[in-house]
Design a protein around this motif. Structure first.
Motif, PDB file in Angstrom:
ATOM      1  N   LYS A 108       1.169  -1.180  -0.305  1.00  0.00           N
ATOM      2  CA  LYS A 108       0.033  -0.297   0.047  1.00  0.00           C
ATOM      3  C   LYS A 108       1.059   0.898   0.301  1.00  0.00           C
ATOM      4  O   LYS A 108       0.621   2.006  -0.919  1.00  0.00           O
ATOM      5  N   ALA A 109       1.779   1.373   0.857  1.00  0.00           N
ATOM      6  CA  ALA A 109       2.538   2.508   0.688  1.00  0.00           C
ATOM      7  C   ALA A 109       3.445   2.638  -0.138  1.00  0.00           C
ATOM      8  O   ALA A 109       3.518   4.031  -1.068  1.00  0.00           O
ATOM      9  N   PHE A 110       4.008   1.633  -1.303  1.00  0.00           N
ATOM     10  CA  PHE A 110       4.804   1.810  -2.649  1.00  0.00           C
ATOM     11  C   PHE A 110       3.419   2.246  -3.138  1.00  0.00           C
ATOM     12  O   PHE A 110       3.226   3.157  -4.310  1.00  0.00           O
ATOM     13  N   ALA A 111       2.152   1.848  -3.393  1.00  0.00           N
ATOM     14  CA  ALA A 111       1.158   1.706  -4.704  1.00  0.00           C
ATOM     15  C   ALA A 111       0.496   3.591  -4.436  1.00  0.00           C
ATOM     16  O   ALA A 111       0.749   4.254  -4.949  1.00  0.00           O
TER      17      ALA A 111
ATOM     18  N   ARG B 298      -4.030  -7.872  -2.937  1.00  0.00           N
ATOM     19  CA  ARG B 298      -5.080  -7.257  -3.839  1.00  0.00           C
ATOM     20  C   ARG B 298      -6.783  -6.303  -3.354  1.00  0.00           C
ATOM     21  O   ARG B 298      -7.006  -5.195  -4.315  1.00  0.00           O
ATOM     22  N   TYR B 299      -7.250  -6.445  -2.718  1.00  0.00           N
ATOM     23  CA  TYR B 299      -8.353  -5.775  -1.096  1.00  0.00           C
ATOM     24  C   TYR B 299      -7.403  -4.117  -0.790  1.00  0.00           C
ATOM     25  O   TYR B 299      -7.328  -3.393  -0.793  1.00  0.00           O
ATOM     26  N   ILE B 300      -6.368  -4.276  -0.248  1.00  0.00           N
ATOM     27  CA  ILE B 300      -5.487  -3.265   0.168  1.00  0.00           C
ATOM     28  C   ILE B 300      -4.713  -1.855  -0.608  1.00  0.00           C
ATOM     29  O   ILE B 300      -5.101  -0.773  -0.232  1.00  0.00           O
ATOM     30  N   THR B 301      -4.416  -2.669  -1.693  1.00  0.00           N
ATOM     31  CA  THR B 301      -3.600  -1.634  -2.628  1.00  0.00           C
ATOM     32  C   THR B 301      -4.503  -1.990  -3.607  1.00  0.00           C
ATOM     33  O   THR B 301      -4.078  -0.682  -4.597  1.00  0.00           O
ATOM     34  N   GLY B 302      -5.799  -2.561  -3.941  1.00  0.00           N
ATOM     35  CA  GLY B 302      -6.254  -2.232  -5.230  1.00  0.00           C
ATOM     36  C   GLY B 302      -5.262  -2.177  -6.973  1.00  0.00           C
ATOM     37  O   GLY B 302      -6.202  -2.580  -7.525  1.00  0.00           O
ATOM     38  N   ARG B 303      -4.697  -2.817  -6.381  1.00  0.00           N
ATOM     39  CA  ARG B 303      -3.707  -3.800  -7.365  1.00  0.00           C
ATOM     40  C   ARG B 303      -3.333  -5.172  -7.933  1.00  0.00           C
ATOM     41  O   ARG B 303      -3.797  -5.944  -6.681  1.00  0.00           O
ATOM     42  N   PRO B 304      -3.727  -5.908  -8.559  1.00  0.00           N
ATOM     43  CA  PRO B 304      -4.018  -7.476  -8.677  1.00  0.00           C
ATOM     44  C   PRO B 304      -2.674  -8.002  -8.386  1.00  0.00           C
ATOM     45  O   PRO B 304      -1.044  -7.136  -9.119  1.00  0.00           O
ATOM     46  N   ILE B 305      -2.817  -8.811  -8.331  1.00  0.00           N
ATOM     47  CA  ILE B 305      -1.399  -9.903  -8.150  1.00  0.00           C
ATOM     48  C   ILE B 305      -1.130 -10.632  -9.412  1.00  0.00           C
ATOM     49  O   ILE B 305      -1.975 -11.318  -9.800  1.00  0.00           O
ATOM     50  N   LYS B 306      -0.107 -10.564 -10.192  1.00  0.00           N
ATOM     51  CA  LYS B 306      -0.003 -10.959 -11.089  1.00  0.00           C
ATOM     52  C   LYS B 306       1.102 -12.431 -11.400  1.00  0.00           C
ATOM     53  O   LYS B 306       0.537 -12.828 -12.342  1.00  0.00           O
ATOM     54  N   PHE B 307       1.986 -12.386 -10.573  1.00  0.00           N
ATOM     55  CA  PHE B 307       2.749 -13.598 -10.279  1.00  0.00           C
ATOM     56  C   PHE B 307       2.391 -13.667  -9.104  1.00  0.00           C
ATOM     57  O   PHE B 307       3.275 -13.161  -8.217  1.00  0.00           O
ATOM     58  N   ILE B 308       3.306 -15.624  -9.422  1.00  0.00           N
ATOM     59  CA  ILE B 308       3.898 -15.341  -7.756  1.00  0.00           C
ATOM     60  C   ILE B 308       4.928 -16.618  -7.976  1.00  0.00           C
ATOM     61  O   ILE B 308       4.634 -17.363  -8.294  1.00  0.00           O
ATOM     62  N   GLY B 309       6.207 -16.162  -6.814  1.00  0.00           N
ATOM     63  CA  GLY B 309       6.415 -17.142  -7.011  1.00  0.00           C
ATOM     64  C   GLY B 309       7.157 -17.912  -5.726  1.00  0.00           C
ATOM     65  O   GLY B 309       7.078 -18.021  -4.821  1.00  0.00           O
ATOM     66  N   VAL B 310       7.869 -19.373  -6.906  1.00  0.00           N
ATOM     67  CA  VAL B 310       8.281 -20.556  -5.722  1.00  0.00           C
ATOM     68  C   VAL B 310       9.174 -21.093  -5.879  1.00  0.00           C
ATOM     69  O   VAL B 310       9.880 -21.155  -6.918  1.00  0.00           O
ATOM     70  N   GLY B 311      10.038 -20.679  -4.584  1.00  0.00           N
ATOM     71  CA  GLY B 311      11.338 -21.633  -4.352  1.00  0.00           C
ATOM     72  C   GLY B 311      11.902 -20.768  -4.862  1.00  0.00           C
ATOM     73  O   GLY B 311      12.363 -19.365  -5.351  1.00  0.00           O
ATOM     74  N   GLU B 312      13.597 -21.179  -5.229  1.00  0.00           N
ATOM     75  CA  GLU B 312      14.478 -21.029  -6.240  1.00  0.00           C
ATOM     76  C   GLU B 312      15.268 -20.760  -7.462  1.00  0.00           C
ATOM     77  O   GLU B 312      15.510 -19.667  -8.251  1.00  0.00           O
ATOM     78  N   LYS B 313      14.607 -22.119  -8.285  1.00  0.00           N
ATOM     79  CA  LYS B 313      15.090 -22.109  -9.493  1.00  0.00           C
ATOM     80  C   LYS B 313      14.401 -21.307 -10.397  1.00  0.00           C
ATOM     81  O   LYS B 313      13.472 -20.240 -10.331  1.00  0.00           O
ATOM     82  N   PRO B 314      14.846 -20.709 -11.569  1.00  0.00           N
ATOM     83  CA  PRO B 314      14.149 -20.022 -12.212  1.00  0.00           C
ATOM     84  C   PRO B 314      12.946 -20.016 -12.753  1.00  0.00           C
ATOM     85  O   PRO B 314      12.254 -19.111 -12.941  1.00  0.00           O
ATOM     86  N   ASP B 315      12.657 -21.536 -12.851  1.00  0.00           N
ATOM     87  CA  ASP B 315      11.025 -21.609 -13.464  1.00  0.00           C
ATOM     88  C   ASP B 315       9.740 -21.905 -12.588  1.00  0.00           C
ATOM     89  O   ASP B 315       8.877 -21.946 -12.725  1.00  0.00           O
ATOM     90  N   GLY B 316      10.768 -20.759 -11.471  1.00  0.00           N
ATOM     91  CA  GLY B 316       9.556 -21.039 -10.408  1.00  0.00           C
ATOM     92  C   GLY B 316       8.676 -19.585  -9.728  1.00  0.00           C
ATOM     93  O   GLY B 316       8.647 -18.999  -9.233  1.00  0.00           O
ATOM     94  N   LEU B 317       8.165 -19.522 -11.291  1.00  0.00           N
ATOM     95  CA  LEU B 317       7.056 -17.951 -11.326  1.00  0.00           C
ATOM     96  C   LEU B 317       5.635 -18.756 -12.276  1.00  0.00           C
ATOM     97  O   LEU B 317       5.615 -19.218 -12.968  1.00  0.00           O
ATOM     98  N   ASP B 318       4.927 -18.871 -11.603  1.00  0.00           N
ATOM     99  CA  ASP B 318       3.426 -19.034 -11.748  1.00  0.00           C
ATOM    100  C   ASP B 318       2.709 -17.222 -12.327  1.00  0.00           C
ATOM    101  O   ASP B 318       2.554 -16.616 -11.121  1.00  0.00           O
ATOM    102  N   VAL B 319       2.115 -17.393 -12.730  1.00  0.00           N
ATOM    103  CA  VAL B 319       0.824 -16.686 -13.523  1.00  0.00           C
ATOM    104  C   VAL B 319      -0.334 -16.509 -12.439  1.00  0.00           C
ATOM    105  O   VAL B 319      -0.657 -17.929 -11.997  1.00  0.00           O
ATOM    106  N   PHE B 320      -1.049 -15.845 -11.563  1.00  0.00           N
ATOM    107  CA  PHE B 320      -1.735 -15.640 -10.212  1.00  0.00           C
ATOM    108  C   PHE B 320      -3.190 -16.097 -11.134  1.00  0.00           C
ATOM    109  O   PHE B 320      -3.318 -14.837 -11.864  1.00  0.00           O
TER     110      PHE B 320
END
Length: 457
Positions: free
Chosen positions: A234-237, A263-285
């Protein structure tokens, strides 16, 4: 993510499923349990209050009380409102601008910003088929520049060099010019982080934003900070025109409060979620899929997409052809299948997306450590070529040797061979075209270890 929330809500849901009729009183009772579960999951209080109120308005009305299956209807209401509070639908990056599309990454130090830049670069290159360049404007931490260069090499994207003595705006402008000359589609700009929000940090990133006018400004935040993640976002938004949020370290967050609050607090959408350290550990939210996972309905669609993306189709086709021709399934084939499973995240990664996993007793889930599949592969790798092709030759002394070579026990080797025999039977049923026989074989395989037993505990 969401393990504790799923566990609490799945008990409530099970009780609702059996209800032939719902009254206002038992709806209130159920919503009280939902409220407690959300608060324990570290969801921000304003979000909990708004969510419960919206569910109550829909639930107590005609929508649930006059439904033929009221229990199911209430579950649907909860799912719909969870989805709505997280953003209703997936929000994609807007890259439909003259190249290069500039994406600015902001966030606090330690949130995983630089790692996320590497993951996003790989995602854009492989799934969106974009030519990507990355640049670091973090002039305070020389290691950040070297780290980003290493990540760029790992994922196979362009890297624009920078030096600690340069000004961030100058670095970014030079990178944009280089990206134009090299016909780059997307330029990802990494920025400096701080241990906490301060005026100097905000002024610097605001100046950088004004200098390059990015099409996307993504805020990277550590999901494990719970409610603080939403407050920081929220502070960054308020300081920057954020276009979206990336939640990192979601595999270490058993509560999931950040995903439900941001999403509720900032009004900005979550676009991705990161999992683990590997380069392929990023999923569309996907809010709808996440809501299903929270309610223990699984996320089969994401699992299908992951299989489509990560499974080696050539190997799968070869095995299918081999089975269809009636040729014998051997331990080399089993190892290939185990390696494919490991590419999908192993047993732990698959479990997270399966429906009903919240009903599995905790002590059984704790047996899945992520080491099961690598251990099975190690056992097969300790065999000779002849042993892998002809498992019948594996007598007691050979099994003892394989156990020593793989750092396991003879009992582990025996368990693997028993599973191999079950898989072999399934494959023989499949080659005969008998679907009923195959289903019987699968049932036997699931029950072959006895009730509540996982392989290689």
């Amino acid at each position: 993510m969401f393990e504790s929330l799923t566990q609490r809500l799945s008990g409530t849901i099970q009780r609702l499923r059996g209800r032939g009729r719902l009254t206002e009183e038992n709806i209130r009772e159920s919503l009280r349990e939902v409220r407690i579960a959300l608060l324990e999951a570290d969801v921000a209080l304003p979000v909990v209050q708004a969510l419960i109120e919206r569910i109550k308005v829909r639930a107590v009305g005609q929508e649930v009380l006059k439904s033929l299956t009221p229990g199911q209807a209430l579950i649907k209401v909860v799912r719909d409102e969870l989805t709505a509070v997280m953003g209703a639908q997936a929000s994609d990056l807007n890259l439909n601008v003259p190249a290069p599309a500039v994406v600015l990454m902001a966030g606090l130090q330690g949130a995983g910003k630089t790692t996320t830049v590497g993951k996003l670069a790989k995602h854009l290159k492989e799934r969106r088929k974009k030519k990507v360049m990355v640049v670091s404007c973090d002039v305070y931490r020389p290691a950040a520049i070297a780290q980003l260069q290493t990540l760029a090499e790992q994922v196979g994207v362009l890297f624009h060099p920078s030096e600690p003595g340069q000004r961030p705006e100058a670095i970014a402008r030079a990178a944009i010019e280089a990206a134009r000359k090299q016909f780059v589609d997307v330029l990802l700009v990494d920025t400096a982080g701080r241990l906490a929000i301060d005026e100097a940090m905000m002024a610097e990133i605001q100046a950088l934003h004004a200098a390059i006018d990015p099409v996307e400004t993504l805020f990277v935040v550590d999901a494990m900070t719970g409610q603080d993640a939403a407050n920081t976002a929220k502070a960054f938004a308020e300081a920057l025109p954020l276009t979206g949020v990336v939640l990192t370290k979601t595999d270490g967050d058993a509560r999931g409060g950040a995903a439900l609050s941001v999403r509720y607090i900032t009004g900005r959408p979550i676009k991705f979620i990161g999992v683990g350290e590997k380069p392929d550990g990023l999923d569309v939210f996907h809010p709808d899929r996440i809501a299903s996972r929270i309610l223990d309905m699984g996320d089969v669609l994401s699992l299908v997409e992951q299989v489509e993306r990560d499974v080696d189709k050539e190997k799968a086709a070869k095995l299918a052809e081999k089975v269809a021709k009636g040729r014998k399934f051997d331990l080399n084939d089993m190892r290939d299948q185990l390696e494919q499973m490991q590419n999908l995240g192993g047993l732990a990664g698959l479990m997270d997306k399966l429906p009903g996993i919240g009903q599995v007793p905790e002590h059984l889930k704790n047996q899945i450590t992520g080491k099961e599949v690598p251990r099975m592969i190690a056992i097969i790798n300790s065999m000779t070529k002849k042993e892998r092709r002809h498992p019948a030759v594996l007598n007691g002394s050979r099994r003892a040797r394989i156990a020593r070579g793989s750092g396991t026990t003879p009992a582990d080797v025996n368990r693997l061979l028993k599973q191999f025999q079950q898989m072999e039977k399934m494959m023989s049923k499949l080659s005969g075209g008998g679907l009923k026989g195959l289903m019987r074989g699968m049932k036997g395989m699931m029950g072959g270890r006895g009730p509540g037993r996982f392989p290689f505990r």
